[in-house]
Motif scaffolding. Structure first.
Motif, short mmCIF file in Angstrom:
data_model
loop_
_atom_site.label_atom_id
_atom_site.label_comp_id
_atom_site.label_asym_id
_atom_site.label_seq_id
_atom_site.Cartn_x
_atom_site.Cartn_y
_atom_site.Cartn_z
N VAL A 1 0.76 -1.05 -0.02
CA VAL A 1 0.00 0.06 -0.04
C VAL A 1 0.73 1.37 0.08
O VAL A 1 1.68 1.48 0.80
N GLN A 2 0.72 2.02 -1.13
CA GLN A 2 1.50 3.39 -1.13
C GLN A 2 0.84 4.53 -0.57
O GLN A 2 1.47 5.14 0.38
N ASP A 3 -0.59 4.66 -0.58
CA ASP A 3 -1.23 5.99 0.04
C ASP A 3 -2.48 5.48 0.85
O ASP A 3 -3.22 4.44 0.48
N VAL A 4 -2.35 5.79 2.08
CA VAL A 4 -3.43 5.72 3.05
C VAL A 4 -4.01 6.77 3.69
O VAL A 4 -3.29 7.79 3.89
N ARG B 1 -13.57 -8.42 19.31
CA ARG B 1 -13.62 -7.86 20.92
C ARG B 1 -12.70 -6.82 20.97
O ARG B 1 -11.36 -6.73 20.12
N SER B 2 -12.98 -5.93 21.66
CA SER B 2 -11.90 -4.86 22.19
C SER B 2 -10.70 -5.55 22.74
O SER B 2 -10.57 -6.40 23.34
N ASN B 3 -9.51 -5.18 22.15
CA ASN B 3 -8.06 -5.41 22.57
C ASN B 3 -7.63 -6.60 21.97
O ASN B 3 -6.73 -7.40 22.21
N VAL B 4 -8.33 -7.23 20.71
CA VAL B 4 -8.04 -8.33 20.08
C VAL B 4 -7.12 -8.16 18.96
O VAL B 4 -6.56 -9.07 18.55
N GLY B 5 -6.69 -6.93 18.67
CA GLY B 5 -5.61 -6.62 17.88
C GLY B 5 -6.23 -6.16 16.28
O GLY B 5 -5.47 -6.34 15.53
N LYS B 6 -7.28 -5.47 16.35
CA LYS B 6 -7.72 -4.93 15.08
C LYS B 6 -6.84 -3.59 14.48
O LYS B 6 -6.61 -3.94 13.35
N SER B 7 -6.48 -2.82 15.18
CA SER B 7 -5.53 -1.77 14.99
C SER B 7 -4.08 -2.21 14.54
O SER B 7 -3.48 -1.85 13.45
N SER B 8 -3.65 -3.45 15.40
CA SER B 8 -2.54 -3.72 14.78
C SER B 8 -2.34 -4.70 13.58
O SER B 8 -1.42 -4.59 12.79
N ARG C 1 2.14 0.49 7.94
CA ARG C 1 2.23 1.66 8.76
C ARG C 1 2.21 1.44 10.20
O ARG C 1 1.58 0.32 10.66
N ARG C 2 3.03 1.96 10.96
CA ARG C 2 3.18 1.63 12.58
C ARG C 2 1.94 2.14 13.10
O ARG C 2 1.73 1.60 14.26
N LYS C 3 1.74 3.41 12.77
CA LYS C 3 0.69 4.00 13.67
C LYS C 3 -0.56 4.52 12.99
O LYS C 3 -1.15 5.57 13.57
N ARG D 1 -9.06 4.70 3.30
CA ARG D 1 -8.98 4.46 1.93
C ARG D 1 -7.51 4.03 1.76
O ARG D 1 -6.54 4.78 1.93
N LEU D 2 -7.50 2.87 0.82
CA LEU D 2 -6.07 2.34 0.66
C LEU D 2 -6.00 2.62 -1.06
O LEU D 2 -6.50 2.06 -1.96
N ASP D 3 -4.81 3.45 -1.40
CA ASP D 3 -4.50 3.50 -2.91
C ASP D 3 -5.75 3.76 -3.88
O ASP D 3 -5.43 3.55 -4.86
N GLU D 4 -6.73 4.46 -3.26
CA GLU D 4 -7.86 4.81 -4.23
C GLU D 4 -8.56 3.65 -4.69
O GLU D 4 -9.04 3.61 -5.83
N LYS D 5 -8.21 2.55 -3.96
CA LYS D 5 -8.71 1.01 -4.38
C LYS D 5 -9.84 0.63 -3.76
O LYS D 5 -11.01 -0.07 -4.31
N LEU D 6 -9.58 0.60 -2.40
CA LEU D 6 -10.72 -0.02 -1.57
C LEU D 6 -10.59 0.55 -0.15
O LEU D 6 -9.64 1.42 -0.04
N TYR D 7 -11.65 0.41 0.81
CA TYR D 7 -11.56 0.84 1.95
C TYR D 7 -11.38 -0.40 3.16
O TYR D 7 -11.96 -1.21 2.92
N PHE D 8 -10.76 -0.03 4.10
CA PHE D 8 -10.81 -0.83 5.37
C PHE D 8 -11.69 -0.02 6.21
O PHE D 8 -11.34 1.15 6.41
N VAL D 9 -12.82 -0.78 6.83
CA VAL D 9 -13.57 -0.05 7.77
C VAL D 9 -13.51 -0.55 9.26
O VAL D 9 -13.79 -1.89 9.28
N ASP D 10 -12.97 0.07 9.98
CA ASP D 10 -12.52 -0.57 11.46
C ASP D 10 -13.87 -0.27 12.41
O ASP D 10 -14.02 0.98 12.50
N LEU D 11 -14.48 -1.29 12.69
CA LEU D 11 -15.66 -1.15 13.26
C LEU D 11 -15.57 -1.16 14.92
O LEU D 11 -14.29 -1.61 15.57
N PRO D 12 -16.10 -0.65 15.90
CA PRO D 12 -16.05 -0.63 17.01
C PRO D 12 -16.02 -1.76 17.96
O PRO D 12 -16.69 -3.00 17.46
#
Length: 198
Positions: A3-6, A31-38, A46-48, A66-77
């Motif tokens: 991924v070049q552009d986020v 679940r909260s703290n399962v590691g979605k962000s990681s 990307r680190r952060k 939005r990743l490289d104008e190709k798709l989205y990752f959607v991080d849910l609560p």
């Protein structure tokens, strides 16, 4: 996928705030703290970019990356965190259900569980919910580096049985530390979105 552009386009709490372009979306739940962000940070190299926190329950919006104008990752609560009030849990549930039930650009859901533990009742309920609505799902068991490789087959079998995993659904053991499993996750994302991920 390299991924070049986020870009974090928006942190949404209502349908009116969802992006209005035509790109396909892959949601991540767990679940909260399962590691979605990681997991997100590892997949996009990307680190952060996605905020990780030692405090469960921090993600309280739908975060559209939005990743490289190709798709989205959607991080849910995240769900299942005891210190979140009942009112807030109901609010998060409404946000998640509205998105999952109404979003036509949603092509699949990556459902995260912890490889070290039996799936919680919330994990099972989420998997069954996705199956009920016919949403393609990839179950990812995170924190694979915390379990010896010699026990992976055993844990995979136990987790699949506990979830009553449909034979047509994929299962991946992943580690954000080593990156193992990332290629399989990207392969699944490509299959669902028809985006070239090589």
């Amino acid at each position: 996928m390299h991924v070049q552009d986020v870009e974090l386009v928006i942190s949404a709490v209502a349908q009116s705030q969802y992006p209005d372009d035509t790109l396909p979306e892959i949601a991540l739940t767990g679940r909260s703290n399962v590691g979605k962000s990681s997991l997100i940070n590892k997949l996009i190299n990307r680190r952060k970019m996605a905020r990780t926190s030692g405090t469960p329950g921090k993600t309280q919006t739908l975060n559209f990356y939005r990743l490289d104008e190709k798709l989205y990752f959607v991080d849910l609560p995240g769900y299942g965190y005891a210190k979140v009030s009942k009112k807030d849990r109901e609010k998060f549930s409404h946000i998640i259900e509205t998105y999952l039930q109404t979003r036509t650009k949603l092509k699949g859901v990556i459902s995260l569980i912890d490889v070290r533990h039996e799936p919680s009742e919330d994990d099972k309920a989420m998997y069954n919910y996705l199956k009920y609505y016919g949403i393609p799902v990839l179950v990812v068991a995170t924190k694979g580096d915390k379990v010896s490789r010699g026990k992976w087959n055993q844990r995979e079998s136990q987790l699949k049985k506990a979830l009553d995993l449909n034979q047509t659904d994929d299962f991946v053991i992943f580690s954000s530390q080593t990156g193992i499993g990332a290629d399989k996750i990207w392969q699944w994302v490509g299959e669902q979105t028809e985006v070239e991920v090589d």
